[in-house]
Design a protein around this motif. Structure first.
Motif, PDB file in Angstrom:
ATOM      1  N   LEU A  60      29.963  48.477  41.757  1.00  0.00           N
ATOM      2  CA  LEU A  60      30.209  49.304  41.361  1.00  0.00           C
ATOM      3  C   LEU A  60      30.907  50.438  40.625  1.00  0.00           C
ATOM      4  N   LEU A  61      32.124  50.099  40.913  1.00  0.00           N
ATOM      5  CA  LEU A  61      32.822  50.741  40.356  1.00  0.00           C
ATOM      6  C   LEU A  61      34.095  50.387  39.551  1.00  0.00           C
ATOM      7  N   PRO A  62      33.489  49.930  38.235  1.00  0.00           N
ATOM      8  CA  PRO A  62      34.603  48.629  38.184  1.00  0.00           C
ATOM      9  C   PRO A  62      36.128  49.139  37.299  1.00  0.00           C
ATOM     10  N   GLY A  63      37.091  48.741  38.005  1.00  0.00           N
ATOM     11  CA  GLY A  63      38.724  49.825  37.883  1.00  0.00           C
ATOM     12  C   GLY A  63      39.022  50.483  39.385  1.00  0.00           C
ATOM     13  N   SER A  64      38.271  50.197  40.451  1.00  0.00           N
ATOM     14  CA  SER A  64      39.018  51.300  41.480  1.00  0.00           C
ATOM     15  C   SER A  64      39.140  50.196  42.496  1.00  0.00           C
ATOM     16  N   VAL A  65      40.098  50.653  42.936  1.00  0.00           N
ATOM     17  CA  VAL A  65      40.700  50.238  44.355  1.00  0.00           C
ATOM     18  C   VAL A  65      40.498  50.163  45.578  1.00  0.00           C
ATOM     19  N   VAL A  66      40.645  49.344  46.526  1.00  0.00           N
ATOM     20  CA  VAL A  66      39.604  49.187  47.896  1.00  0.00           C
ATOM     21  C   VAL A  66      41.090  49.085  48.832  1.00  0.00           C
ATOM     22  N   VAL A  67      40.668  49.890  49.621  1.00  0.00           N
ATOM     23  CA  VAL A  67      41.942  50.084  50.801  1.00  0.00           C
ATOM     24  C   VAL A  67      40.673  49.450  51.920  1.00  0.00           C
ATOM     25  N   GLY A  68      41.063  48.446  52.465  1.00  0.00           N
ATOM     26  CA  GLY A  68      40.197  48.344  53.772  1.00  0.00           C
ATOM     27  C   GLY A  68      41.100  47.862  54.869  1.00  0.00           C
ATOM     28  N   GLU A  69      40.615  48.187  55.875  1.00  0.00           N
ATOM     29  CA  GLU A  69      41.700  48.270  57.427  1.00  0.00           C
ATOM     30  C   GLU A  69      42.489  46.564  57.430  1.00  0.00           C
ATOM     31  N   GLU A  70      41.364  45.622  56.883  1.00  0.00           N
ATOM     32  CA  GLU A  70      41.944  44.637  57.107  1.00  0.00           C
ATOM     33  C   GLU A  70      43.109  44.048  56.589  1.00  0.00           C
ATOM     34  N   ALA A  71      42.164  44.597  55.277  1.00  0.00           N
ATOM     35  CA  ALA A  71      43.584  44.043  54.228  1.00  0.00           C
ATOM     36  C   ALA A  71      44.932  45.049  53.777  1.00  0.00           C
ATOM     37  N   VAL A  72      44.791  46.114  54.809  1.00  0.00           N
ATOM     38  CA  VAL A  72      46.202  47.081  55.204  1.00  0.00           C
ATOM     39  C   VAL A  72      47.005  46.334  56.449  1.00  0.00           C
ATOM     40  N   ALA A  73      46.036  45.642  57.186  1.00  0.00           N
ATOM     41  CA  ALA A  73      47.136  44.819  57.665  1.00  0.00           C
ATOM     42  C   ALA A  73      48.044  43.988  57.966  1.00  0.00           C
ATOM     43  N   GLU A  74      47.569  43.048  56.241  1.00  0.00           N
ATOM     44  CA  GLU A  74      48.575  41.903  55.687  1.00  0.00           C
ATOM     45  C   GLU A  74      49.064  42.552  54.543  1.00  0.00           C
TER      46      GLU A  74
END
Length: 269
Positions: A60-74
């Protein structure tokens, strides 16, 4: 007025719920649940839903960054993006995982968009009752497609209803909060699902909620929605909540007057 971004992200959360989360509700095996930190569980639904949502948001937004709860756990270093530039998504794929893993409701799917460190849009979706709240900074909050222009009618003084999520409260502070709750009306113990607590403020089912822990994926979506509906979300010292701020304690209320009354009763402020 149509808002393609609000609609598209809402559709993405509904898709993740329909394809991944709801089909696994009350159907998890022991191997589908693990502990990612002491007392905190994660399920295959969390991981698979976060992957699906994250991929969709990047499209939906090319170039955007995703900060997900499970990704942050890693990789906790991902949190640095919350004060960065550009478009950053916060994702909680299954808010209320402990409920979900135990086969209890409620649970929710949540997302928020930050632009240059400022929360500018958010979504909270309860897939079991179908409630969707979405909003943009400066443009109000929509609840199931209808714009919330003013807060619901507030109860008289002393007849408020709200939640204190007491699980993480220090014992002395918990006693203070519980004693104060008796003076303002009905104090509920919490639903172990921040997203549902925020939806209940928006629907008028309750007028406030108090939290001790303030993880950004738990509270960025809901605080924006409550503020856009005329409410407030402040730290215990009165400072406005921001997802990148360190610290504990958050009191959210349907209006500034409710915040003042509840703060005086529960916090002594």
């Amino acid at each position: 007025m149509a808002d393609p971004l609000l609609d598209d992200v809402g559709a993405l959360l509904r898709e993740a719920a329909a394809k991944v989360v709801v089909p696994l509700f009350r159907r998890l095996d022991e191997a589908d649940i693990s502990e990612k930190a002491p007392g905190e569980v994660v399920t295959v639904a969390d991981r698979e839903a976060e992957a699906l949502i994250s991929e969709g948001l990047r499209q939906l937004l090319p170039g955007s960054v995703v900060v997900g709860e499970e990704a942050v756990a890693e990789d906790p270093d991902l949190l640095r993006h919350l004060r960065g530039s550009g478009d950053v998504w916060l994702v909680d794929p299954v808010d209320g995982t402990s409920n979900f893993a135990a086969g209890r409701r409620p649970f929710a799917l949540m997302a928020a968009l930050l632009t240059d460190g400022v929360p500018v849009a958010s979504w909270v979706y309860d897939p079991l009752d179908g409630t969707m709240a979405a909003g943009r900074l400066g443009a109000g909050t929509r609840l199931d497609g209808a714009t919330l222009r003013t807060p619901p009618a507030e109860p008289r003084v002393g007849a408020l209803r709200g939640t204190a999520a007491t699980k993480f409260l220090p014992p002395d502070f918990r006693r203070q909060v519980e004693e104060g709750g008796r003076r303002i009306g009905e104090l509920l113990p919490g639903q172990h699902c921040a997203g549902r607590e925020y939806l209940d403020i928006l629907t008028g089912a309750q007028q406030f909620v108090l939290f001790w822990r303030t993880l950004p994926w738990d509270h960025t979506p809901g605080t924006l929605l409550v503020r856009e509906a005329g409410g407030v979300a402040r730290r215990f010292d009165g400072a406005d909540y921001h997802p990148a701020d360190d610290g504990t304690g958050l009191l959210v209320a349907a209006s500034p007057d409710v915040w003042d009354e509840v703060s005086a009763a529960l916090l002594g402020g």
